[in-house]
Design a protein around this motif. Structure first.
Motif, short mmCIF file in Angstrom:
data_model
loop_
_atom_site.label_atom_id
_atom_site.label_comp_id
_atom_site.label_asym_id
_atom_site.label_seq_id
_atom_site.Cartn_x
_atom_site.Cartn_y
_atom_site.Cartn_z
N ARG A 13 -11.79 -4.29 5.31
CA ARG A 13 -10.42 -4.51 4.80
C ARG A 13 -9.89 -5.76 5.47
N GLU A 18 0.83 -1.21 0.00
CA GLU A 18 0.00 0.00 0.00
C GLU A 18 0.86 1.26 0.00
N LYS A 24 -18.70 -3.63 4.57
CA LYS A 24 -17.37 -3.41 3.99
C LYS A 24 -16.32 -3.80 5.01
N VAL A 34 -3.79 -7.50 0.42
CA VAL A 34 -4.65 -6.58 1.16
C VAL A 34 -5.93 -6.50 0.35
N ASP A 35 -7.03 -6.92 0.96
CA ASP A 35 -8.30 -7.01 0.25
C ASP A 35 -9.32 -6.03 0.83
N TYR A 36 -10.01 -5.35 -0.05
CA TYR A 36 -11.11 -4.49 0.37
C TYR A 36 -12.40 -5.09 -0.16
#
Lengths: 148, 775
Positions: free
Chosen positions: B188, B145, B186, B297-299
């Motif tokens: 992360r 990121e 939602k 890293v998943d959103y």
């Protein structure tokens, strides 16, 4: 990694400042130091044997003194590398007259940044904090014995 | 010829002990390290201690002058060798030149810079310290990121945005799904970097035989034939002049599903010094230069109706690539996207992947490869949604499962699920764990401010990889089955088992088909000079694809055996049973040995039949297989210390037909151990300078035996229609099912404190901080 702390030397600030910049004294006081040779104004070449738990190895590097304001402060910049990795340090040392003691003494406080790399970082991470504190204590203890 | 009783003992489906184990557990197996050759030299690789630096100069002279040293090579010497290959083609993929030794820059700690060759490995090691490399250290970036942020150091100067690739996939009508939703949740979610940690590190022995123009390469790999094709290409050697041998391979978990710089480098060294050369990776090297896994890293965003019906899933996926693409790096997050709907009936998805270069060792396939990340994501999100809607996590799953009348089921991501009954393992697991009672107990414990959690994960996965059009290198598998003149059976498989036990399962298949004993069968793999060609062992494919090739080769062979048997019996109506061909009319029989001898002696041949008993098949699977299951984990958390104790671990896996329950248990146990490792302890940590600070097993918390819970392993059985064995694959199921069940359990335990998500690993320190912040 941040490094900070302070130590009291039982001498006046002027004397403390002087010994902290005396290559002969420093070479004796630095743990594992195997030679400190002046290569320019305020710049020295250093050989050091570092032992960190299962890791040990020789480091070769440079020590530089900058922003010298005798007898109150100076910056110490250390860079070294060897087979177990490398280290870089940059610290500000401040000297002040200690007023609590009956005899004259100087508080040396230091604050700086240290970076290590290679095997030293991969394997020694847990130990660096404790080892650096121990080495600094040894350094100042030795300095006290050499100061008089 | 005689009328005899026929052998009726069968082996498929039985708990047969692994035939490979005696040599493995008595230290008598031959690994790369065990290979000794006359005149052998040893290589030591000098690696970069910096994550990013320009190489100003390299002085190898002091090392060359050291005792025992034959030569030292740097990137200048190896310029003629081809680059380390990336096997994935996709639009706009940025592929940096991955030379086998660094040339002008280094890109990660562990990057190979020079190789010292000496007649003794210790002399090589000492000499490597004498090489003087003048580095100009450059700023590095280790976090994906941070690497995407403006002004971040460029890993590769030619691509200042650090983007390695992007990938977009849409299925159904995602905007409509989100517009119609009652609720959108939602989150992360991070799947941290992991070190695959095979017990045997990598190692290579290269033996150039100049007189024969032949390079023999012994390497610890899961894919010997692909290594041959690709390394021969890198070295500019004709492929038929190269032989790759994977002797015993002590674990891989995907880390040896690759082609590494050292394989070509040792080939190069051996051709230069005209002597055999050995390089064995140290454990410390393994941490820094063998691929890592995960690094996501998943959103996530999930849209749902108030009754819990999932309408659509959005995923923004940031994949930490590392400094280079290894063989399959860009493919791994795409597998996550394929799996992102899990086993739920939603036809609306949107996925955006961005692969990011960092100054770290590359990531690639690690047990589960993309599917654990996807399963962790969807299974966490289902729980987050259940919490939002105050629904029971089991109930919301039952509500959304693809029902068993819908198979074959086309997913929004383009897959065709072969067969399934997703409710069955969950129902069984709930019964086994005593779900209703546990919830009552939990309510009581909560009144006493005690933390007990029940975590469910109902996973699906992609196995039997896979149909060739869906793979970078071909997805078929090969088998040769031959019967010697004395009647003994040899199977040559293109898979390369390294712990999966196919020497036993393939023998079971053949023993039953031919009616012979297991001891009459030898399974050979891992030698390109002996085995036809093959793809290898990964992606839970060896039995489902490789075993099927064995099965079809056996069918061909059986037909031929019957022809010879009929000829010998002078009959036109025979059966092959119990290792004999029997005349159905007279009851007279002839043994396999007699048939084998006659087929090679060839005094007489059946019409249109060649001598010998040998059959080869290359089997192309028409589809993947899709195993599934339900894992339930019950945890108790110490409110004072944050320590997590696993009280129950119930795994109900459906991997289709089971050929050997003992081996399936072993695969589930090993998979769960690695899943627990990710969920609770393991994490590869790079600091801001790109230094790997978890570079040994004192700092990288690999699970130990005493940390393992008792795993209650059970099954349901939904055979796959994709192959005649009805098998699906189970090598990765444990890893895939495990981590979300553990995290769901811990989050469930801490739910009264308002906790909705915690990222792995769930170390006591992390849990303690959560507890401390809430009290």
């Amino acid at each position: 990694m941040k490094i900070s702390g302070s130590y009291t030397l039982p001498v006046a600030p002027e004397r403390a400042y002087q010994i902290l910049q005396d290559p002969a004294v420093l070479a004796q006081a630095m743990p594992g130091c195997e030679g400190l040779e002046q290569i320019g104004p305020n710049e020295y070449r250093m050989k050091m044997n570092v032992i960190l738990a299962a890791l040990s190895g020789k480091f070769e590097g440079k020590v530089r003194i900058a922003d010298a304001v005798p007898p109150t402060s100076f910056r110490l910049i250390v860079e070294g590398s060897g087979r177990i990795g490398f280290l870089k340090g940059d610290g500000l040392l401040k000297l002040s007259l200690a007023n609590t003691n009956p005899s004259v003494s100087t508080v040396v406080s230091y604050e700086g940044d240290a970076h290590v790399g290679g095997t030293l970082a991969a394997v020694g991470q847990r130990l660096i904090d404790g080892t650096s504190k121990m080495m600094l204590k040894k350094f100042f203890d030795k300095l006290v014995s050499l100061a008089h | 010829m005689a009328t005899t009783t026929v052998k009726t003992e069968t082996f498929v489906g039985k708990r047969i002990r692994r035939r490979e184990d005696p040599r493995l557990i008595t230290g008598t197996a031959t690994y790369v390290e065990d290979i000794q050759m006359p005149g052998m030299h040893y290589a030591m690789i000098l690696r970069s201690p910096h994550a990013a630096a320009r190489i100003r100069s390299i002085n190898t002279k002091p090392a060359e002058a050291a005792p025992g040293v034959v030569c030292v090579f740097t990137g200048k010497d190896t310029k003629g060798v081809g680059v380390v290959p990336c096997g994935v083609a996709m639009p706009d993929l940025r592929v940096p030149q991955h030379t086998i030794l660094a040339t002008d820059r280094v890109y990660f700690v562990g990057h190979p810079v020079a190789v010292v060759v000496a007649r003794d490995r210790y002399l090589a090691r000492d000499a490597a310290d004498l090489i003087e490399v003048d580095y100009e250290v450059l700023p590095a970036v280790a976090d994906p990121e941070k690497a995407l942020a403006k002004g971040a150091p460029a890993v590769h100067p030619q691509w200042p945005d650090n983007i390695a690739f992007t990938y977009h996939q849409d299925g159904g009508n995602i905007d409509k799904a989100f517009a119609e939703a009652d609720v959108v949740v939602k989150q992360r979610i991070v799947s941290q970097r992991l070190v695959p940690m095979a017990m045997e590190t990598r190692g290579v022995v290269a033996e150039w035989r100049g007189a024969d123009r032949q390079l023999n390469l012994y390497t610890s790999t899961q894919i010997p034939h692909l290594v041959r094709t690709l390394v021969a290409g890198m070295l500019g050697l004709e492929e038929n002049r190269m032989r790759v041998i994977a002797p015993e391979v002590g674990g891989g978990f995907g880390s040896k599903l690759n082609v590494y710089a050292e394989e070509a480098l040792m080939g190069f060294v051996s051709t230069r010094i005209q002597k055999p050369v050995k390089w064995i990776e140290s454990r410390r090297e393994n941490f820094t230069c063998t691929i890592h896994g995960r690094g996501h890293v998943d959103y996530y965003e999930v849209a749902a109706k108030r009754d819990g019906t999932i309408l659509g899933i959005k995923l923004k996926l940031i994949q930490d690539v590392g400094a280079y693409h290894q063989l399959l790096t860009p493919l791994i997050p795409q597998l996550s996207v394929l799996m992102m709907p899990g086993i739920y009936n939603t036809q609306n998805i949107r996925a955006d992947i961005v692969g990011v270069f960092t100054n770290c060792v590359p990531t690639d396939a690690y047990r589960g490869a993309g599917r654990p990340e996807a399963t962790h994501g969807i299974e966490r999100m289902v729980d987050v949604l259940a919490a939002e809607l105050k629904m029971d996590p089991a109930e919301i799953r039952f509500k959304n499962f693809v029902t068993k009348d819908k198979f074959p089921y086309a997913t929004a991501t383009g897959l065709m699920y072969d067969s399934g009954d997703y409710a069955a393992p969950l129902r069984k697991a709930l019964d086994l764990v005593g779900y209703v009672k546990l919830r009552l107990e939990q309510a009581d414990l909560r009144k006493q401010r005690k933390y007990m959690g029940i975590g469910i994960s109902t996973y699906g996965e992609i196995c039997a990889i896979g149909p060739s059009p869906a793979t970078p290198a071909g997805g078929w598998e090969s088998a040769t089955v031959k019967i010697d003149p004395t009647g003994k059976v040899t199977i040559l498989t293109g898979t390369c088992p390294h712990g999966q036990g196919e020497e036993t399962t393939f023998a079971q298949i053949a023993a039953d088909e031919l009616g012979v004993g297991l001891d009459d069968i030898l399974v050979i793999r891992g030698d390109t000079a002996v085995v036809q060609y093959g793809i290898g062992t990964f992606g839970s494919r060896a039995t489902a694809v490789g075993g099927t090739a064995v099965y079809y080769a056996l069918q061909d062979l059986k037909a031929k055996i019957k022809k010879f048997g009929a000829m010998l019996l002078e009959s036109d109506d025979v059966t092959l049973i119990g290792g004999q061909v029997v005349d159905n009319k007279t009851g007279k029989s002839t043994t396999l040995q007699e048939i084998a001898r006659a087929s090679y002696r060839a005094l007489k041949l059946p019409p249109n039949t060649e001598p010998g008993l040998i059959a080869t098949r290359f089997w192309e699977p028409p589809n993947f297989t899709f195993p599934f299951g339900a894992h339930i984990v019950v945890t108790d958390i110490d409110g004072e210390t944050g320590q997590i104790k696993i009280r129950r671990y119930v795994a109900v896996d459906d991997c289709g037909n089971i050929l050997n329950p003992l081996i399936v248990d072993g695969q589930v146990h090993g998979g769960v151990a690695q899943g627990l490792g990710q969920a609770l302890w393991e994490q590869a940590v790079y600091d801001d300078d790109g230094q790997l600070t978890t570079g040994e097993l004192m700092d990288y918390a690999l699970p130990r035996a005493h940390l393992m819970p008792w795993i209650e392993s059970h099954h349901t059985c939904t055979p796959s229609p994709v192959n005649p064995l009805g098998v699906k694959g189970v090598g990765e199921a444990g890893t895939i099912g495990c981590s979300p069940a553990v995290v769901n359990s811990v989050v469930d335990a801490l739910a009264p404190l308002g906790v909705r998500h915690i990222d792995m690993p769930l170390t006591p320190e992390k849990i303690w901080k959560v507890l401390a912040a809430k009290h």
